[in-house]
Design an enzyme around this catalytic site. Structure first.
Site, PDB file in Angstrom:
ATOM      1  N   TYR A  42      11.085   0.170   4.705  1.00 17.79           N
ATOM      2  CA  TYR A  42      10.155  -0.560   4.376  1.00 17.79           C
ATOM      3  C   TYR A  42       9.954  -0.688   2.895  1.00 17.79           C
ATOM      4  O   TYR A  42      10.714  -1.548   2.091  1.00 17.79           O
ATOM      5  CB  TYR A  42       8.734  -0.850   4.900  1.00 17.79           C
ATOM      6  N   ASN A  82      17.005  10.226   6.603  1.00 16.79           N
ATOM      7  CA  ASN A  82      17.501  10.494   7.715  1.00 16.79           C
ATOM      8  C   ASN A  82      16.563  10.177   8.956  1.00 16.79           C
ATOM      9  O   ASN A  82      17.409  10.349  10.015  1.00 16.79           O
ATOM     10  CB  ASN A  82      16.392  11.674   8.053  1.00 16.79           C
ATOM     11  N   GLY A 117      13.451   4.322   8.835  1.00 15.38           N
ATOM     12  CA  GLY A 117      14.123   3.725   8.311  1.00 15.38           C
ATOM     13  C   GLY A 117      15.200   3.187   9.160  1.00 15.38           C
ATOM     14  O   GLY A 117      15.418   3.416  10.797  1.00 15.38           O
ATOM     15  N   ASP A 122      18.097  15.307   5.465  1.00 17.90           N
ATOM     16  CA  ASP A 122      16.997  15.493   5.584  1.00 17.90           C
ATOM     17  C   ASP A 122      16.661  16.216   4.687  1.00 17.90           C
ATOM     18  O   ASP A 122      17.449  16.376   3.192  1.00 17.90           O
ATOM     19  CB  ASP A 122      16.280  16.562   6.797  1.00 17.90           C
ATOM     20  N   SER A 124      -1.065   7.273  -3.282  1.00 18.21           N
ATOM     21  CA  SER A 124      -1.653   6.591  -2.429  1.00 18.21           C
ATOM     22  C   SER A 124      -2.908   6.520  -2.668  1.00 18.21           C
ATOM     23  O   SER A 124      -3.124   7.467  -3.911  1.00 18.21           O
ATOM     24  CB  SER A 124      -0.961   7.015  -0.818  1.00 18.21           C
ATOM     25  N   TYR A 178      -3.482  13.222   4.792  1.00 16.53           N
ATOM     26  CA  TYR A 178      -1.908  12.094   4.181  1.00 16.53           C
ATOM     27  C   TYR A 178      -2.462  12.413   2.784  1.00 16.53           C
ATOM     28  O   TYR A 178      -1.763  12.308   1.939  1.00 16.53           O
ATOM     29  CB  TYR A 178      -1.678  11.051   4.664  1.00 16.53           C
ATOM     30  N   LYS A 229      -0.601  13.391  -0.544  1.00 16.27           N
ATOM     31  CA  LYS A 229      -0.308  12.668  -1.927  1.00 16.27           C
ATOM     32  C   LYS A 229      -0.739  13.900  -3.135  1.00 16.27           C
ATOM     33  O   LYS A 229      -0.289  13.421  -3.997  1.00 16.27           O
ATOM     34  CB  LYS A 229      -0.346  11.651  -1.519  1.00 16.27           C
ATOM     35  N   ASN A 258      -2.739  -1.454  -0.224  1.00 17.52           N
ATOM     36  CA  ASN A 258      -1.916  -1.689   0.341  1.00 17.52           C
ATOM     37  C   ASN A 258      -0.918  -2.808   0.848  1.00 17.52           C
ATOM     38  O   ASN A 258      -1.057  -4.465   0.452  1.00 17.52           O
ATOM     39  CB  ASN A 258      -3.408  -2.741   1.771  1.00 17.52           C
ATOM     40  N   HIS A 309      -0.442  -1.236  10.567  1.00 15.64           N
ATOM     41  CA  HIS A 309      -1.247  -2.349  10.101  1.00 15.64           C
ATOM     42  C   HIS A 309      -1.689  -3.110   9.883  1.00 15.64           C
ATOM     43  O   HIS A 309      -0.752  -3.960  10.990  1.00 15.64           O
ATOM     44  CB  HIS A 309       0.218  -1.980   8.841  1.00 15.64           C
ATOM     45  N   LEU A 310      -2.503  -3.707   9.118  1.00 16.62           N
ATOM     46  CA  LEU A 310      -2.989  -4.925   9.869  1.00 16.62           C
ATOM     47  C   LEU A 310      -2.198  -6.320  10.054  1.00 16.62           C
ATOM     48  O   LEU A 310      -2.148  -6.902  10.858  1.00 16.62           O
ATOM     49  CB  LEU A 310      -4.590  -5.459   8.349  1.00 16.62           C
ATOM     50  N   ASP A 364     -12.369   5.410   8.012  1.00 12.53           N
ATOM     51  CA  ASP A 364     -11.882   3.937   7.042  1.00 12.53           C
ATOM     52  C   ASP A 364     -12.762   3.110   5.735  1.00 12.53           C
ATOM     53  O   ASP A 364     -14.140   3.694   5.878  1.00 12.53           O
ATOM     54  CB  ASP A 364     -11.902   2.164   7.481  1.00 12.53           C
TER      55      ASP A 364
END
Ligand code: UFG
Length: 327
Positions: free
Chosen positions: A11, A32, A36, A51, A116, A140, A144, A173, A190-191, A284
């Protein structure tokens, strides 16, 4: 200049590839295709399906005068990272090492790294500046932060003329679409895309995770940034790696609650959005709002597009691509 975009069929990666093409660079996409889409890569761009752990493919790539790298390839669903931490460490941290080795061997010393807001965990205050302590609360975010540290250590080693220069971009976001590229994850977590699926009738209602947060309307607040503004930050960051390294937040300096997002989708699409309240989603934080002052001052970056533009561009993209990239 020839720029390798890892994850360039994803994306955000595909929008960055599009932006590089527009300004006359020569992007080369490495993907890879685990997440995507081939159709997301702009026509005419060289694509290498491999990869990051494929050292042979990397060696071949870096033998062809790659000047800089935008490293987007990663796994990025917070909940999955809690369930499959080793996969996240392998793909997000482990795979950075062969990439950096191949860059070193090929004489490529500039990299822009996709980081992130997850590195901040549950920040004590907002807006969040880059000086706020990085205390991730899920694997996650940890992966990062480790990526950022590996880059900082690699950049600090060796003599300054020949060492690595990196820029880590901490995204808040990301939302929105260009004419050609939009958001299409399987499954979608995702929202905004989920609320759009409700508007399209593909989902009966949106589940609202948590209505008793300490925020004005009780729902979580996030800082949304248009994928086009994000892509612009990457080209500015790429240029900056000619001279220096650093870490930058990318957000709009402005937060919207989950309810405000849902209301905006209803207004932009003209459709009813049915909402079901659910308990909080684990991990969250109540509020994440960026300070982007450093990116504005040092990169000259100014986000131009607000929440309405993010939602309307994503909506138009979904209407044009009812089956996503399958059509
Ligand atoms: N939400 C809902 N219902 C949904 C989906 C989301 O209420 O169906 C809420 C979430 O609880 C959260 C907000 O909407 O409060 C935004 O959720 P997203 O899943 O869209 O985004 P996150 O803020 O969880 O995640 C983003 C990035 C991650 C990054 C994280 C940093 O997508 O990659 O910010 O905290 F790790």
């Amino acid at each position: 200049m020839r720029v390798l975009v890892t994850g360039g069929a994803g994306y955000i990666g595909s929008v960055i590839t599009e932006r590089l093409l527009q300004r006359g660079d020569v992007p080369v996409v490495l993907d890879n295709f685990s997440q995507g889409h081939r159709a997301a890569v702009p026509p005419g761009v060289e694509v290498v399906q491999a990869d990051l752990a494929d050292v042979g493919a990397l060696a071949t790539l870096f033998s062809s005068a790659i000047e800089a790298v935008v490293h987007m390839a990663a796994v990025s669903v917070v909940g999955d990272s809690v369930r499959q931490p080793l996969r996240y460490y392998r793909e997000n941290v482990g795979n950075l090492l062969p990439l950096l080795d191949a860059m070193t061997r090929g004489g490529c010393r500039r990299i822009v790294f996709s980081s992130s807001a997850a590195v901040y965990g549950e920040p004590a205050e907002v807006p969040i500046s880059e000086e706020c302590p990085a205390r991730p609360v899920n694997p996650y975010g940890s992966t990062k932060l480790m990526g950022e540290r590996i880059l900082a250590d690699a950049a600090a080693a060796g003599d300054s003329a020949r060492s690595l220069r990196f820029i880590s971009l901490r995204y808040f976001n990301v939302a929105g679409a260009t004419k050609a590229a939009g958001e299409m994850h399987h499954p979608e977590t995702h929202l905004i895309p989920r609320v759009l699926e409700v508007a399209l009738g593909e989902r009966p209602h949106v589940e609202l995770y948590g209505t008793n947060y300490s925020t004005p309307d009780g729902t979580c607040i996030r800082d949304y940034i248009h994928v086009e503004d994000l892509a612009e930050a990457h080209v500015l960051a790429l240029d900056r790696t000619r001279a220096s390294s650093g870490v930058y937040n990318l957000g709009n300096n402005r937060g919207y609650s989950v309810r405000e997002v849902i209301e905006t989708v209803a207004r932009v699409t003209g459709r009813m959005i049915s909402v079901e309240n659910r308990p909080r989603r684990t991990g969250d934080p109540p509020q994440l709002i960026a300070s982007h002052r450093k990116a504005a001052e040092e990169l000259g970056w100014r986000p131009r597009l607000g929440l309405e533009e993010m939602i309307s561009s994503a909506w138009e993209w979904r209407l044009r691509h009812p089956q996503g990239y399958a059509q």
